[in-house]
Design an enzyme around this catalytic site. Structure first.
Site, short mmCIF file in Angstrom:
data_model
loop_
_atom_site.label_atom_id
_atom_site.label_comp_id
_atom_site.label_asym_id
_atom_site.label_seq_id
_atom_site.Cartn_x
_atom_site.Cartn_y
_atom_site.Cartn_z
CG ASP A 295 58.09 33.59 76.41
OD1 ASP A 295 58.97 33.17 75.61
OD2 ASP A 295 57.41 34.66 76.22
CG ASP A 519 55.44 42.12 71.89
OD1 ASP A 519 55.15 41.24 71.59
OD2 ASP A 519 56.38 42.75 70.94
#
Length: 580
Positions: A295, A519
């Site tokens: 990311d 997450d």
């Protein structure tokens, strides 16, 4: 982790008449020799078929002299067979005769070398395989040795320690993290999957030496894991290198400990100590696989100013070069070690599957690979779908489908994307990466830890033909509310178990995100581990521009990112596909 998408013009889709005619993406391997020299080759032609369509993979072994260009020829046995879309070669068809000529970047093939090509095709009645192939006009028979004498001593089947192999996962036992194994086995039925290899996340400086007081990292540090890998007799071990300055600039749940201007600390306090440990001669027999900065680089393409949802942090790290130079430094430092394999994170199809993101992201990855003294030789490959939920394969929704003359690309779910799943995206993006200058033998990894989407909600056939939306929503196995949802997704299941060389161009299916590790938290939870609160992890959140202002689809009662989430792990096992 975060994602976003943008619309773009036509690049890859071909609309076939009728919703039942389907074409998926693929990738293949083609080595060759020149007719002017001693052309000898062998061909392996395989297909993945479905009703009316197929993906073909062709592997050609060059058994003759080296060539600087090549042309493959074959004839379809059935007059209905057609090449619809190809890659890694210039494809053409006249009647039943097919030719594939090299691209500018893959024309040179050494004796014994290879090159990968493939195509999507259509058929009716039957789809028999070609029985004969020519290379530069010479029939491939695989029998005659090259005119250049072979080496007097054949190479060893297993390279000596420290010598890199093409695929570090192939014929190799993976390291099982005992800390994750214990957590998995604390949940009923967890022992069914607890012996699968998962990656070790080094997501802050303290994790290098271990964090016994942490909820999201274990007491074992990098050296302890490497020692345990030796004790297990493992051949490979996987680490996630994840601590860039201003990390994950478009999300909050995974923001890190380093500020956007902390590149010197990233180098001296994070990368250098990791390299020192991994470089210890004690571990030379291990294949150390590093997943580099998830990311990060795609955010510089999609989440800066001028993009919906762009952030000031992404603007900052793009302007000051923190991401590009940080990744370049990590690649150079770790890539210098003879037994280390670096795979850079390359997002997923629901993030960069549009032309406006696809090519620019490949360029951005190349810029980082040659920054800070690095070069493309420090990149062994790329990984997609890291810690995400995108389906590996959509069996009932192909990008070439249409409903009553309307392409499925116009559906709300696909939203003009050129891909519907991770396998087709990974294979196509690999080709794109080679075209911008990465080595032709790079491999792709796909994180399949949580993209199974099995259970009772899994479709068993295409959706209704009422509209493109009913067709897509009724047939897609990815049951998320929106492809932009990324946090603790309700209904998800374990995907394919870790497997080496499952498809052409794919080094492995891997579990880089250990199943059961959160997450992000469902609400703000104070902590000293650099873990923030992102509303995308709140099940009551109604969304933003990146997920089409949809509900988040997140599970409730989740802990901070990386912490054990037993309820999620139980659901992942329940919805596993293939089923446990």
């Amino acid at each position: 982790m975060s994602m976003r998408k943008r619309l773009s013009g036509h690049r890859r889709a071909l609309a076939l008449s009728g919703a039942g005619v389907l074409v998926a993406a693929g990738l293949v391997t083609l080595p060759v020799t020149a007719a002017q020299a001693a052309t000898q080759c062998s061909v392996d032609y395989t297909t993945n078929d479905w009703a009316g369509g197929f993906t073909a993979s062709v592997t050609i072994k060059n058994l003759g002299d080296a060539v600087s260009s090549w042309n493959l020829g074959f004839t379809f046995p059935n007059s209905s067979q057609r090449v619809q879309q190809g890659w890694s070669a210039k494809w053409s068809q006249a009647g039943q005769n097919v030719t594939a000529a090299n691209e500018s970047y893959n024309g040179s093939i050494a004796s014994g070398g290879s090159v990968s090509i493939g195509f999507n095709g259509a058929w009716s009645g039957s789809n028999p395989k070609p029985t004969s192939f020519t290379l530069n006009g010479v029939v491939c028979n695989g029998s005659t040795p090259p005119t250049t004498p072979p080496p007097t001593t054949p190479p060893p089947t297993t390279p000596p320690p420290g010598e890199k192999v093409d695929n570090p996962y192939l014929n190799a036992k993976g390291y099982v993290n005992p800390e994750w194994k214990a957590k998995a086995e604390s949940v009923a039925g967890g022992n069914r999957v607890s012996n699968n290899p998962t990656a070790v996340w080094i997501d802050r400086i303290a994790a290098i030496n271990g964090t016994p007081d942490s909820t999201s990292n274990g007491a074992m540090g990098v050296r302890a894991h490497l020692d345990e890998a030796l004790r297990q007799g493992a051949k490979y071990i996987q680490f996630v290198v994840y601590n860039l300055p201003g990390r994950d600039c478009a999300a909050l749940a995974s923001n890190g400990e380093l500020g956007p201007n902390d590149l010197p600390r990233y180098k001296a306090e994070y990368i250098d100590p990791i390299a020192a440990i991994q470089g210890d001669a004690k571990y030379a027999s291990l294949r150390i696989i590093n997943i580099i900065e998830i990311d990060s680089l795609p955010n510089l393409v999609t989440n800066t100013s001028g993009n919906p949802g762009g952030t000031a942090m992404c603007d900052t790290v793009k302007a000051n070069g923190a991401y590009v130079n940080g990744v370049g430094y990590a690649l150079a430092k770790l890539g210098a070690l003879g037994n280390v394999y670096n795979y850079i994170d390359a997002a997923h199809h629901g993030w960069i599957g549009w032309d406006s993101n696809f090519g620019p992201t490949a360029d951005q990855l190349k810029a980082a690979a040659v920054a800070s003294g690095s070069n493309v030789n420090n990149v062994h490959g790329f990984i997609v779908n890291t810690a995400n939920y995108s389906a590996l394969h959509e069996p009932y929704v192909k990008i070439t489908d249409n409903v009553n003359g309307t392409s499925v690309r116009q559906s709300k779910w696909i939203d003009w994307n050129f891909y519907t799943d991770e396998l087709s995206f990974a294979q196509a993006f690999r080709t794109k990466l080679v075209s911008v200058g990465f080595n032709s033998n790079i491999g792709m990894l796909i994180d399949t830890s949580r993209n199974g989407w099995g259970g009772t909600a899994r479709p068993t056939g295409p959706g209704a033909l009422t509209s493109v939306d009913t067709y897509v929503n009724g047939g897609r196995v990815d049951r998320r509310i929106h492809a932009g949802n990324w946090c603790n997704q309700s209904g998800a299941g374990l995907g394919e178990r870790p497997k080496a060389a499952p498809e052409s161009g794919i080094d492995a299916y891997v579990w880089v995100k250990p199943p059961g590790e959160s997450d992000g938290s469902s609400k703000a939870i104070p902590n000293n581990e650099g873990k923030g609160f992102d509303r995308m992890c709140d099940p009551t959140y109604t969304g933003n521009a990146r997920n089409g202002n949809s509900m988040s689809g997140a599970l409730p009662d989740a802990p901070i990112s990386g912490a054990w989430f037993s309820a999620q792990f139980a659901q992942l096992m329940q919805n596993a596909y293939p089923a446990l």
